[in-house]
Motif scaffolding. Structure first.
Motif, PDB file in Angstrom:
ATOM      1  N   PRO A  54       0.767  -1.183   0.122  1.00 40.76           N
ATOM      2  CA  PRO A  54       0.084  -0.074   0.059  1.00 40.76           C
ATOM      3  C   PRO A  54       0.985   1.430   0.103  1.00 40.76           C
ATOM      4  O   PRO A  54       0.486   2.218  -0.667  1.00 40.76           O
ATOM      5  N   GLY A  55       2.010   1.422   0.880  1.00 41.04           N
ATOM      6  CA  GLY A  55       2.882   2.349   0.801  1.00 41.04           C
ATOM      7  C   GLY A  55       3.284   2.959  -0.542  1.00 41.04           C
ATOM      8  O   GLY A  55       3.343   4.155  -0.868  1.00 41.04           O
ATOM      9  N   TYR A  56       4.001   1.695  -1.366  1.00 37.61           N
ATOM     10  CA  TYR A  56       4.251   2.487  -2.812  1.00 37.61           C
ATOM     11  C   TYR A  56       3.200   2.461  -3.696  1.00 37.61           C
ATOM     12  O   TYR A  56       3.234   3.450  -4.764  1.00 37.61           O
ATOM     13  N   THR A  57       2.143   1.998  -3.590  1.00 43.17           N
ATOM     14  CA  THR A  57       0.854   2.230  -4.267  1.00 43.17           C
ATOM     15  C   THR A  57       0.620   3.653  -3.977  1.00 43.17           C
ATOM     16  O   THR A  57       0.371   4.375  -5.011  1.00 43.17           O
ATOM     17  N   ILE A  58       0.617   4.060  -2.861  1.00 45.63           N
ATOM     18  CA  ILE A  58      -0.115   5.432  -2.385  1.00 45.63           C
ATOM     19  C   ILE A  58       1.188   6.697  -3.048  1.00 45.63           C
ATOM     20  O   ILE A  58       0.887   7.455  -3.722  1.00 45.63           O
ATOM     21  N   MET A  59       2.376   6.186  -2.861  1.00 48.74           N
ATOM     22  CA  MET A  59       3.547   7.140  -3.414  1.00 48.74           C
ATOM     23  C   MET A  59       3.311   7.190  -4.876  1.00 48.74           C
ATOM     24  O   MET A  59       3.372   8.314  -5.290  1.00 48.74           O
ATOM     25  N   PHE A  60       3.266   6.210  -5.583  1.00 47.55           N
ATOM     26  CA  PHE A  60       3.441   6.190  -7.146  1.00 47.55           C
ATOM     27  C   PHE A  60       2.252   6.694  -7.416  1.00 47.55           C
ATOM     28  O   PHE A  60       1.764   7.202  -8.933  1.00 47.55           O
ATOM     29  N   ALA A  61       0.681   6.611  -6.880  1.00 50.07           N
ATOM     30  CA  ALA A  61      -0.352   7.417  -7.402  1.00 50.07           C
ATOM     31  C   ALA A  61      -0.154   8.900  -7.538  1.00 50.07           C
ATOM     32  O   ALA A  61      -0.576   9.238  -8.322  1.00 50.07           O
ATOM     33  N   PHE A  62       0.566   9.309  -6.861  1.00 48.71           N
ATOM     34  CA  PHE A  62       0.936  11.040  -6.892  1.00 48.71           C
ATOM     35  C   PHE A  62       1.697  11.397  -8.064  1.00 48.71           C
ATOM     36  O   PHE A  62       1.588  12.565  -8.287  1.00 48.71           O
ATOM     37  N   TYR A  63       2.420  10.364  -8.738  1.00 49.70           N
ATOM     38  CA  TYR A  63       3.094  10.732  -9.906  1.00 49.70           C
ATOM     39  C   TYR A  63       2.204  10.971 -11.021  1.00 49.70           C
ATOM     40  O   TYR A  63       2.933  11.615 -12.234  1.00 49.70           O
ATOM     41  N   ILE A  64       0.958  10.889 -10.974  1.00 49.88           N
ATOM     42  CA  ILE A  64       0.054  10.965 -11.946  1.00 49.88           C
ATOM     43  C   ILE A  64       0.006  12.566 -12.400  1.00 49.88           C
ATOM     44  O   ILE A  64      -0.480  12.996 -13.506  1.00 49.88           O
ATOM     45  N   MET A  65       0.395  13.204 -11.099  1.00 49.38           N
ATOM     46  CA  MET A  65       0.322  14.737 -11.245  1.00 49.38           C
ATOM     47  C   MET A  65       1.238  14.894 -12.426  1.00 49.38           C
ATOM     48  O   MET A  65       1.090  16.343 -13.033  1.00 49.38           O
ATOM     49  N   ILE A  66       2.486  14.517 -12.516  1.00 54.28           N
ATOM     50  CA  ILE A  66       3.387  14.885 -13.807  1.00 54.28           C
ATOM     51  C   ILE A  66       2.643  14.883 -15.049  1.00 54.28           C
ATOM     52  O   ILE A  66       2.686  15.803 -15.800  1.00 54.28           O
ATOM     53  N   SER A  67       2.024  13.792 -15.473  1.00 56.43           N
ATOM     54  CA  SER A  67       1.066  13.754 -16.549  1.00 56.43           C
ATOM     55  C   SER A  67       0.330  14.777 -16.808  1.00 56.43           C
ATOM     56  O   SER A  67      -0.066  15.323 -17.674  1.00 56.43           O
ATOM     57  N   LEU A 104      -9.490   7.748 -13.730  1.00 51.60           N
ATOM     58  CA  LEU A 104      -9.453   6.211 -13.836  1.00 51.60           C
ATOM     59  C   LEU A 104      -8.358   5.646 -14.153  1.00 51.60           C
ATOM     60  O   LEU A 104      -8.074   4.144 -13.521  1.00 51.60           O
ATOM     61  N   ILE A 105      -7.065   6.254 -14.410  1.00 50.63           N
ATOM     62  CA  ILE A 105      -6.075   5.510 -14.534  1.00 50.63           C
ATOM     63  C   ILE A 105      -5.577   5.359 -13.205  1.00 50.63           C
ATOM     64  O   ILE A 105      -4.787   4.261 -12.877  1.00 50.63           O
ATOM     65  N   VAL A 106      -5.599   5.963 -12.210  1.00 53.04           N
ATOM     66  CA  VAL A 106      -5.190   5.870 -10.601  1.00 53.04           C
ATOM     67  C   VAL A 106      -5.926   4.627 -10.298  1.00 53.04           C
ATOM     68  O   VAL A 106      -5.176   4.051  -9.542  1.00 53.04           O
ATOM     69  N   LEU A 107      -7.007   4.809 -10.431  1.00 51.78           N
ATOM     70  CA  LEU A 107      -7.897   3.533  -9.735  1.00 51.78           C
ATOM     71  C   LEU A 107      -7.597   2.207 -10.566  1.00 51.78           C
ATOM     72  O   LEU A 107      -7.137   1.114  -9.787  1.00 51.78           O
ATOM     73  N   ILE A 108      -7.223   2.244 -11.830  1.00 48.85           N
ATOM     74  CA  ILE A 108      -6.793   1.036 -12.493  1.00 48.85           C
ATOM     75  C   ILE A 108      -5.276   0.698 -11.820  1.00 48.85           C
ATOM     76  O   ILE A 108      -4.966  -0.356 -11.558  1.00 48.85           O
ATOM     77  N   PHE A 114      -2.439  -3.826  -6.206  1.00 55.62           N
ATOM     78  CA  PHE A 114      -3.057  -4.652  -5.048  1.00 55.62           C
ATOM     79  C   PHE A 114      -2.989  -5.871  -5.685  1.00 55.62           C
ATOM     80  O   PHE A 114      -2.962  -7.008  -4.656  1.00 55.62           O
ATOM     81  N   THR A 115      -3.615  -6.092  -6.898  1.00 54.19           N
ATOM     82  CA  THR A 115      -3.470  -7.585  -7.369  1.00 54.19           C
ATOM     83  C   THR A 115      -2.113  -7.964  -7.356  1.00 54.19           C
ATOM     84  O   THR A 115      -2.088  -9.239  -7.134  1.00 54.19           O
ATOM     85  N   PHE A 116      -1.152  -7.318  -7.908  1.00 54.90           N
ATOM     86  CA  PHE A 116       0.157  -7.876  -7.732  1.00 54.90           C
ATOM     87  C   PHE A 116       0.531  -8.517  -6.378  1.00 54.90           C
ATOM     88  O   PHE A 116       1.099  -9.400  -6.307  1.00 54.90           O
ATOM     89  N   GLY A 117       0.122  -7.483  -5.396  1.00 57.63           N
ATOM     90  CA  GLY A 117       0.365  -8.044  -3.942  1.00 57.63           C
ATOM     91  C   GLY A 117      -0.099  -9.055  -3.422  1.00 57.63           C
ATOM     92  O   GLY A 117       0.301 -10.077  -2.952  1.00 57.63           O
TER      93      GLY A 117
END
Length: 247
Positions: A54-67, A104-108, A114-117
């Motif tokens: 969950p920690g890295y999922t949250i962290m990398f979710a914020f990188y959508i801001m760059i796009s 939608l991209i962040v939800l995917i 999480f599925t990987f986990g």
């Protein structure tokens, strides 16, 4: 609005760089850090997996801001923003059309990581309703903040720099890398001002404590409030953004 959303989603699907930041790099980090910390005798394997996935999922979710920053800046500099402003399309619909694909991209992204986990590390997911609620609120805050940042910064490099500060600084202070209880007292106080803290604590409540949607309602409310603040800032800053757009 929907035409903008469809066009934006199609462009993002074709962006290989976005897929790298969204899926490949987070999975690499998860594999590496689970391997490093799972050998710690003082921490159980379940605690390690529950912290890192969950920690890295949250962290990398914020990188959508760059796009998001790149998209908005390109629209501004190519005259798209000015052309849209000259049409009857409301500002609200423009923002919603841009926002939906990234939400939608962040939800995917969250679902895939999480599925990987679950598949690789047998990560328990807990209550599905609580997990979905918290994940929607996480996607809402990162996309809301992404819109705000996109209309506030003047260049793509500024947007990338601010995203790094938000993503990495929030990860460090919000307890994504290290459990908050292991931090000094003053840092534990600071961490509660970070949305990342409320996200990771919510996921831990669901996964480790079998929490329900009612148990993480306050966490979801904090994330929703922070995301809503980002949306409000984006709307308020839009006139300034429009004035800087190339006609």
């Amino acid at each position: 609005m929907w035409a903008i959303a469809r066009t934006e989603l199609k462009k993002n699907i074709q962006d290989k760089g976005l897929w790298f930041w969204t899926f490949i790099l987070p999975i690499v980090f998860m594999i590496a850090f689970v391997a490093i910390f799972s050998g710690d005798e003082n921490t159980s394997y379940k605690e390690v997996v529950t912290q890192i996935i969950p920690g890295y999922t949250i962290m990398f979710a914020f990188y959508i801001m760059i796009s998001m920053v790149i998209v908005f800046i390109k629209d501004r500099d190519k005259g798209m923003v000015a052309r849209i402003a000259s049409t009857p399309l409301p500002v609200r619909d423009y923002f919603i059309g841009k926002w939906i694909p990234f939400m939608l991209i962040v939800l995917i992204q969250i679902a895939v990581l999480f599925t990987f986990g679950v598949v690789v590390y047998d990560l328990p997911l807990g209550d599905p309703a609580a997990l979905i609620l918290l994940s929607i609120m996480l996607a809402f805050i990162v996309s809301g903040w992404g819109m705000a940042l996109s209309v506030l910064v003047k260049t793509e490099n500024m947007g990338i720099a601010f995203t790094q500060v938000i993503a990495l600084g929030g990860a460090m202070l919000g307890g994504l890398w290290l459990p908050v209880e292991f931090m000094p007292g003053f840092m534990q106080t600071i961490s509660k001002a970070m949305p990342q803290y409320w996200a990771i604590e919510g996921y831990k409540e669901i996964i480790l404590q079998n929490g329900t949607a009612g148990d993480i309602l306050f966490n979801a409310f904090i994330l929703f409030g922070a995301g809503l603040a980002g949306c409000v800032i984006a709307f308020m800053a839009y006139p300034r953004f429009l004035r800087s757009a190339r006609s």
